[in-house]
Design a protein around this motif. Sequence first.
Motif, short mmCIF file in Angstrom:
data_model
loop_
_atom_site.label_atom_id
_atom_site.label_comp_id
_atom_site.label_asym_id
_atom_site.label_seq_id
_atom_site.Cartn_x
_atom_site.Cartn_y
_atom_site.Cartn_z
N ARG A 23 -11.04 6.94 32.47
CA ARG A 23 -10.08 7.38 31.46
C ARG A 23 -8.68 7.39 32.06
O ARG A 23 -7.71 7.00 31.42
CB ARG A 23 -10.43 8.77 30.94
CG ARG A 23 -9.49 9.18 29.80
CD ARG A 23 -9.46 10.63 29.51
NE ARG A 23 -10.68 11.16 28.90
CZ ARG A 23 -10.75 12.37 28.36
NH1 ARG A 23 -9.70 13.15 28.34
NH2 ARG A 23 -11.86 12.80 27.84
N ARG A 24 -8.56 7.83 33.30
CA ARG A 24 -7.25 7.84 33.97
C ARG A 24 -6.70 6.43 34.16
O ARG A 24 -5.50 6.21 34.01
CB ARG A 24 -7.35 8.55 35.31
CG ARG A 24 -7.56 10.03 35.18
CD ARG A 24 -7.68 10.70 36.51
NE ARG A 24 -8.05 12.08 36.33
CZ ARG A 24 -8.28 12.92 37.31
NH1 ARG A 24 -8.18 12.51 38.57
NH2 ARG A 24 -8.62 14.16 37.06
N SER A 27 -5.38 5.41 30.92
CA SER A 27 -4.12 6.13 30.68
C SER A 27 -2.96 5.51 31.45
O SER A 27 -1.84 5.45 30.95
CB SER A 27 -4.27 7.61 31.05
OG SER A 27 -5.19 8.24 30.19
N GLY A 30 -1.28 2.92 29.61
CA GLY A 30 -0.55 3.34 28.42
C GLY A 30 -1.43 3.79 27.28
O GLY A 30 -0.93 4.22 26.24
N SER A 32 -3.58 6.26 25.21
CA SER A 32 -3.70 7.72 25.11
C SER A 32 -5.05 8.07 24.48
O SER A 32 -5.62 7.30 23.73
CB SER A 32 -2.55 8.30 24.31
OG SER A 32 -2.53 7.78 23.00
N HIS A 33 -5.54 9.26 24.84
CA HIS A 33 -6.87 9.70 24.41
C HIS A 33 -6.78 11.04 23.69
O HIS A 33 -5.92 11.86 23.99
CB HIS A 33 -7.80 9.87 25.62
CG HIS A 33 -8.03 8.61 26.37
ND1 HIS A 33 -7.16 8.13 27.32
CD2 HIS A 33 -9.04 7.72 26.32
CE1 HIS A 33 -7.63 7.00 27.82
NE2 HIS A 33 -8.77 6.73 27.22
N HIS A 34 -7.73 11.27 22.76
CA HIS A 34 -7.93 12.59 22.16
C HIS A 34 -8.61 13.47 23.20
O HIS A 34 -9.09 12.99 24.23
CB HIS A 34 -8.80 12.50 20.91
CG HIS A 34 -8.19 11.71 19.80
ND1 HIS A 34 -7.09 12.16 19.09
CD2 HIS A 34 -8.52 10.51 19.27
CE1 HIS A 34 -6.77 11.27 18.16
NE2 HIS A 34 -7.62 10.25 18.25
N GLN A 41 -4.43 6.13 20.89
CA GLN A 41 -3.39 5.14 20.60
C GLN A 41 -3.41 4.05 21.68
O GLN A 41 -3.55 4.34 22.86
CB GLN A 41 -2.02 5.80 20.56
CG GLN A 41 -0.92 4.86 20.16
CD GLN A 41 0.41 5.59 20.02
OE1 GLN A 41 0.53 6.77 20.36
NE2 GLN A 41 1.40 4.91 19.52
#
Length: 94
Positions: A23-24, A27, A30, A32-34, A41
Amino acid sequence: MVLATWRLASLFVSEDGLFNVFRRIRSLTGVSHHDDGTVAQIPDKTLPKLFTCLWCMSLWTAVVVYVLWIYAPFLVWILGLSTGGIIVERVRGG
């Protein structure tokens, strides 16, 4: 090698991983996560799109798996066996 390619691509595209490492990585591109880890996004750029498209990522992870097969085939076996375990779990309804 096919199973290893899928596993590696799946890790990068749709899994959090240990300590949220994947996940990082997403990220950093660019994406983005809930709070629940789902993608919120995706910027309209090549790298974020790559890290959210399993089909796209599998092409590049296939190259990595091929190189691993040459230099460290045991890693390919580990990834492939991991995928086998996932398949068994999904077949039995888990």
